[in-house]
Design an enzyme around this catalytic site. Structure first.
Site, mmCIF file in Angstrom:
data_model
loop_
_atom_site.group_PDB
_atom_site.id
_atom_site.type_symbol
_atom_site.label_atom_id
_atom_site.label_comp_id
_atom_site.label_asym_id
_atom_site.label_seq_id
_atom_site.Cartn_x
_atom_site.Cartn_y
_atom_site.Cartn_z
ATOM 1 N N HIS A 1 0.847 -1.197 0.000
ATOM 2 C CA HIS A 1 0.000 0.000 0.000
ATOM 3 C C HIS A 1 0.878 1.242 0.000
ATOM 4 O O HIS A 1 1.934 1.269 0.633
ATOM 5 C CB HIS A 1 -0.956 0.015 1.191
ATOM 6 C CG HIS A 1 -0.289 0.151 2.526
ATOM 7 N ND1 HIS A 1 -0.047 1.375 3.115
ATOM 8 C CD2 HIS A 1 0.207 -0.772 3.387
ATOM 9 C CE1 HIS A 1 0.550 1.197 4.289
ATOM 10 N NE2 HIS A 1 0.726 -0.101 4.474
ATOM 11 N N ASP B 1 6.803 2.164 6.101
ATOM 12 C CA ASP B 1 5.383 1.799 6.059
ATOM 13 C C ASP B 1 4.616 2.809 5.191
ATOM 14 O O ASP B 1 4.113 3.785 5.707
ATOM 15 C CB ASP B 1 4.804 1.785 7.479
ATOM 16 C CG ASP B 1 3.357 1.350 7.519
ATOM 17 O OD1 ASP B 1 2.926 0.634 6.595
ATOM 18 O OD2 ASP B 1 2.660 1.736 8.465
ATOM 19 N N GLU C 1 -4.711 0.973 2.788
ATOM 20 C CA GLU C 1 -4.528 0.051 3.912
ATOM 21 C C GLU C 1 -4.711 0.756 5.237
ATOM 22 O O GLU C 1 -5.335 0.238 6.159
ATOM 23 C CB GLU C 1 -3.135 -0.588 3.835
ATOM 24 C CG GLU C 1 -2.936 -1.761 4.766
ATOM 25 C CD GLU C 1 -2.296 -1.385 6.097
ATOM 26 O OE1 GLU C 1 -2.080 -2.285 6.922
ATOM 27 O OE2 GLU C 1 -2.019 -0.201 6.307
ATOM 28 N N GLU C 2 -4.162 1.958 5.348
ATOM 29 C CA GLU C 2 -4.218 2.656 6.630
ATOM 30 C C GLU C 2 -5.634 3.116 6.965
ATOM 31 O O GLU C 2 -5.922 3.456 8.097
ATOM 32 C CB GLU C 2 -3.260 3.857 6.620
ATOM 33 C CG GLU C 2 -1.796 3.499 6.387
ATOM 34 C CD GLU C 2 -1.184 2.654 7.491
ATOM 35 O OE1 GLU C 2 -1.898 2.337 8.455
ATOM 36 O OE2 GLU C 2 0.000 2.309 7.383
ATOM 37 N N GLU D 1 4.785 -5.604 4.131
ATOM 38 C CA GLU D 1 4.466 -4.579 5.117
ATOM 39 C C GLU D 1 5.728 -4.069 5.800
ATOM 40 O O GLU D 1 6.792 -4.689 5.698
ATOM 41 C CB GLU D 1 3.502 -5.133 6.175
ATOM 42 C CG GLU D 1 2.044 -4.859 5.891
ATOM 43 C CD GLU D 1 1.667 -3.394 5.998
ATOM 44 O OE1 GLU D 1 2.472 -2.597 6.528
ATOM 45 O OE2 GLU D 1 0.570 -3.037 5.555
ATOM 46 N N HIS E 1 4.723 4.454 12.406
ATOM 47 C CA HIS E 1 3.611 5.399 12.472
ATOM 48 C C HIS E 1 3.997 6.683 13.215
ATOM 49 O O HIS E 1 3.169 7.252 13.942
ATOM 50 C CB HIS E 1 2.378 4.767 13.123
ATOM 51 C CG HIS E 1 1.635 3.850 12.205
ATOM 52 N ND1 HIS E 1 0.434 3.273 12.540
ATOM 53 C CD2 HIS E 1 1.930 3.390 10.955
ATOM 54 C CE1 HIS E 1 0.014 2.503 11.546
ATOM 55 N NE2 HIS E 1 0.913 2.563 10.567
#
Length: 907
Positions: A215, A227, A257-258, A284, A357
């Site tokens: 993603h 990510d 995806e998020e 991922e 993140h």
């Protein structure tokens, strides 16, 4: 230095030894108290005065006078050397391949030799994470990313066509005999309604198709270098390679995806290729360094395929751990498995997930060699699946497969049936050791081993009490291996304390040793048998311990018989520990790398100190179980001294660490979430600040914010106030908040004099807020059902979340209504760039036509995310509420920030 005569040595050996050594009865080469005499009498050392001879005699004297210390130092030194070598192997990464070596022309054949290039990947990662930045679904950056990837793919397609033309020209040359056809290169850009439930190439596509998935969007507050720009870059590099050599692949990027995996759900449920996909490889990233790991796998053929990669790293324990729900994380892999019924592999970068993140997910912090590692593995895996495996045959999903890597060098996999057979063989071996007398467990020693295991798990909780009493919760957080230092000594003391209690003073220490080592063997064998009956694939770990303890006991039996001794020979401990400690270290690195950073984002109520303490206890007792037997070697008093020293060491460590350590620093930050919420219904303007772990928060960070806005914070629990953070559903359930009223600050700092003196709600200044309308309202008195169409308009807002309580009978979403009873619904919408509205047809049970539906709507502003900070209120002047908070962020805080609005509607 003066030499010592044989007579003097013999005279000294005639003196009584201490009680512990007398009780020992044996000491290997270290077992023989007259070792020095034997050396001298056999003339193994020259009877001349030289430094080498004197140094060896000094060592022999120390060994004779301090056998306890010498034996422990040698054995522990051996164990720690195993840890050191395991570390070197575990974290080794391949050397990056530069761009110019990615495609090298072979003059002999005229063909290009393609290699995976880390440099090519990093170019894409840097552009996505630095030039474009925060790629939140629905933002302009999200759209820019799509356009960039499409343009890059078009360039790769042109390169593939040029190479195909060149090869055809070569084929037409009579002097060149070559038959090569490159794969056809096709692209799809899919835009769909991906509504789904969230609980916590040629168009004649080959039916043997493989799906590579990554993603390109990012979560709030992160530029997403790893990510998931890294997997995107890896896929682009794989496309470059496979499109210019005769291997067919199907690839897919997704952009949602998020936002709860909307894009992957849309692909696997609606795309025209979905029925042609036979297997999926999901890529991922939740860390920034170390080797990537096989997180999840659900079929034997796919696991066997993974065994072909050059740098395997995966363990069925991770699969079992994921299935328990302990790891609060999810990937697109779930959508492909649940909705596409696919088999596949879920690969992820996981080490150093402190930066996952956060604003620190940057290319510059990504370890050198990591892209090369994951790239070469993925390329090898995809190539093997496409070229060697017939995926049209049955790809049965199963978790009954044992698999593990051996120090990252090669991969082992076999079925549970094979595992059961091997466990039976190990069980038979254990029985043989019992029958021959090589193994001599007793009820007493067996109970002591079990209680030592329990004690090792629980005694570190006393360390938790100490650090929490000192106000130092989570002081271990800033390094994955600090928990071993902070909790390990007391765990070892607790483990040995049980052995001290059960030490039988009526028998020789050697007998205590043999009984305990035998009981370790039997304990692991019983545990292995139980896990096998339950079908737990991770039981292979217990089998390894049982097997090599049995091997050590057989070795010891032969050794002691030849030397006409009893008990446990010193060298047997090395045999017993070598594989166990080496392999346990390899697994422990992965365990700590995964779990310790994870505690920084699992909620304020999670007992993280207790979790890490117990995990440390498990590591200590698994590190080298033979230590339990070895602890009896020098008698009861020496065992007691070891325990007391460990306790003192533990107290000193905690006091020192509490004085000098803090849980967070720049590269191990505390995760803080800030939301400026404007409530259009109540007229309030509030700043919510929350954190995601149990570490210190109010002081000093909240007190600093109170000073910043000149107001006191009010604590607001997440329980019963789920609407506070609905914009980040379902993560909102983990967040307690400190709330600041920003209205006084805005009035004080605005450049609009009229506004500063007004008492009207500041929310009146918000222009074109999100609105809900109802249309086509009807009511059927016979069925008691009320129908309506809900329309939402949200210009300049993204990620709308609608919530209501109703007994819904039907709706227009492409999934079943989850409940037949009255239920609290949370419906989240994440559209693309400039997606300014949505509709939902709803039918629910009501008392009448006027029994309206009370709906709460939350929407996130498109501003923020690394470019702008916050849209100012119309006519208020440049105030910058959020901008000031971001500017004042401490170095040890990672701040995820956004602004949102909230309204209530009766429809």
């Amino acid at each position: 230095m003066a030499s010592i005569s044989n007579a003097a040595l013999k005279q000294r050996h005639m003196k009584p030894a201490n009680d512990d050594v007398n009780n020992t009865q044996h000491f290997g080469s270290l077992d023989n108290p007259f070792f020095e005499d034997e050396m001298m009498n056999k003339k193994l050392y020259p009877e001349s005065q030289n430094d080498s001879f004197d140094l060896q005699l000094l060592y022999l004297r120390f060994q004779r006078r301090h056998p306890y210390t010498t034996a422990w130092l040698l054995y522990l030194g051996f164990l720690f050397s195993l840890i050191f070598f395991a570390c070197q192997i575990h974290y080794a990464l391949p050397s990056p391949v530069p761009s110019e070596l990615g495609a090298v022309l072979d003059p002999a054949t005229g063909l290009y030799q393609h290699r995976f290039s880390e440099e090519n990947v990093r170019k894409i990662v840097r552009h996505l994470s630095e030039d474009i930045g925060y790629r939140i679904v629905g933002t302009e950056q999200d759209q820019e990313t799509q356009e960039y990837l499409i343009n890059e793919l078009k360039q790769l397609k042109e390169q593939a066509q040029q190479e195909s033309t060149r090869l055809r020209a070569m084929q037409s040359d009579k002097d060149v005999a070559i038959e090569i056809a490159l794969p056809q290169f096709d692209m799809w850009v899919q835009v769909e309604d991906g509504s789904h439930q969230f609980d916590f190439m040629s168009k004649e596509c080959d039916k043997n198709a493989i799906l590579l998935n990554a993603h390109y969007d990012t979560t709030l507050g992160s530029p997403g270098a790893v990510d998931d720009a890294l997997p995107v870059g890896v896929m682009m590099e794989i496309i470059r390679i496979v499109s210019q050599r005769p291997t067919l692949k199907k690839n897919m990027f997704n952009g949602g995806e998020e936002s709860l995996q909307d894009a992957s759900h849309s692909f696997i449920t609606m795309h025209e290729l979905r029925h042609s996909i036979r297997a999926v490889i999901n890529l991922e990233g939740c860390g920034t360094s170390g080797p990537e790991i096989l997180f999840q796998a659900n079929s034997k053929p796919m696991i066997e395929a993974y065994s072909r990669v050059p740098y395997p790293h995966g363990n069925v324990m991770g699969n079992d751990l994921f299935s328990t729900g302990v790891v609060l994380s999810d990937t697109d892999f779930r959508q492909f498995v649940d909705y596409g019924n696919l088999t596949g592999l879920d690969l992820a970068v996981y080490k150093n997930s402190y930066l996952y993140h956060t604003h620190l997910d940057l290319d510059e912090l990504m370890e050198r060699g990591l892209p090369q590692h994951i790239g070469e593995n993925t390329l090898a895996l995809a190539t093997y699946l496409a070229d060697e495996v017939d995926l049209t045959s049955s790809m049965e999903r199963t978790k009954a497969v044992v698999y593990f890597d051996v120090f990252g060098q090669f991969f082992v996999s076999y079925s549970m049936e094979t595992a059961i057979m091997s466990h039976i063989f190990i069980g038979v071996l254990v029985v043989i050791t019992l029958v021959t007398g090589a193994s001599r467990p007793t009820v007493r020693s067996l109970v002591s081993v079990v209680l030592s295991f329990i004690s090792a798990l629980l005694t570190p909780l006393f360390s938790v009490i100490m650090i929490q009493a000192l106000g130092k919760s989570m002081i271990w957080f800033s390094n994955e291996w600090l928990p071993v230092v902070i909790f390990g000594p007391l765990s070892a003391a607790g483990m040995l304390y049980v052995q001290w209690l059960f030490h039988n003073t009526r028998i020789a220490s050697g007998t205590n040793e043999l009984n305990t080592l035998s009981s370790i063997q039997v304990s692991y064998t019983i545990a292995m048998a139980a896990a096998s009956v339950l079908g737990i694939a991770s039981s292979y770990f217990l089998a390894i311990y049982s097997l090599f303890t049995s091997v050590a006991l057989i070795f010891n039996h032969k050794r002691t018989a030849s030397q006409k001794k009893s008990g446990v020979d010193y060298t047997a401990y090395y045999v017993a520990s070598a594989i166990q400690t080496f392999y346990c270290s390899h697994l422990a690195f992965s365990l700590y790398d995964l779990i310790v950073p994870l505690t920084g984002r699992i909620g304020v109520d999670a007992p993280v100190d207790h979790i890490i303490a117990i995990m440390t206890g498990f590591t200590i007792v698994s590190f080298s179980p033979p230590l339990l037997a070895f602890s009896h070697r020098f008698g009861c008093s020496s065992l007691k001294r070891a325990i007391s020293r460990l306790v003192v060491l533990q107290i000193v460590i905690i006091l020192v660490c509490s004085a000098i350590l803090t849980p967070y620093d720049t590269l191990h930050p505390k995760r803080v979430f800030a939301q400026h919420m404007r409530n259009l219904t109540s007229g309030e303007s509030l700043m919510y600040v929350a954190h995601a772990d149990a570490g210190p928060f109010y002081s000093p960070y909240i007190t600093q914010i109170e000073s910043l806005y000149d107001t006191k914070a009010t604590f607001r629990s997440g329980n019963g106030n789920n609407g506070d953070w609905k914009s980040v559903y379902p993560f909102n359930q983990f967040l307690d908040s400190y709330v600041f009223d920003t209205t006084p600050y805005i009035r004080k700092h605005t450049t609009n004099a009229t506004l500063s003196k007004s008492s009207a709600p500041l929310t009146d200044l918000i222009q074109r807020p999100p609105v809900l309308y109802s249309e086509n309202v009807s009511y059927n008195p016979e069925t008691g059902l009320r129908k309506l169409t809900i329309l939402c308009t949200h210009p300049n807002y993204i990620w709308t979340v609608t919530s209501f309580d109703a007994e819904v009978v039907s709706w227009s979403m492409k999934l079943e209504v989850p409940s037949k009873e009255k239920f609290h619904y949370v419906v989240r919408h994440a559209g693309g760039y400039k997606s300014d509205g949505w509709r939902l047809d709803l039918e629910y049970r009501a008392a009448g036509i006027d029994d309206k539906l009370r709906v709460e709507l939350t929407a996130m502003e498109t501003e923020g995310f690394g470019r702008d900070i916050e849209r100012e209120l119309e006519g208020s002047g440049d105030i910058g509420v959020m901008r000031r908070l971001v500017k004042a962020r401490p170095d040890d805080v990672s701040l995820t920030y956004f602004s949102s609005v909230l309204s209530n509607f009766d429809l």
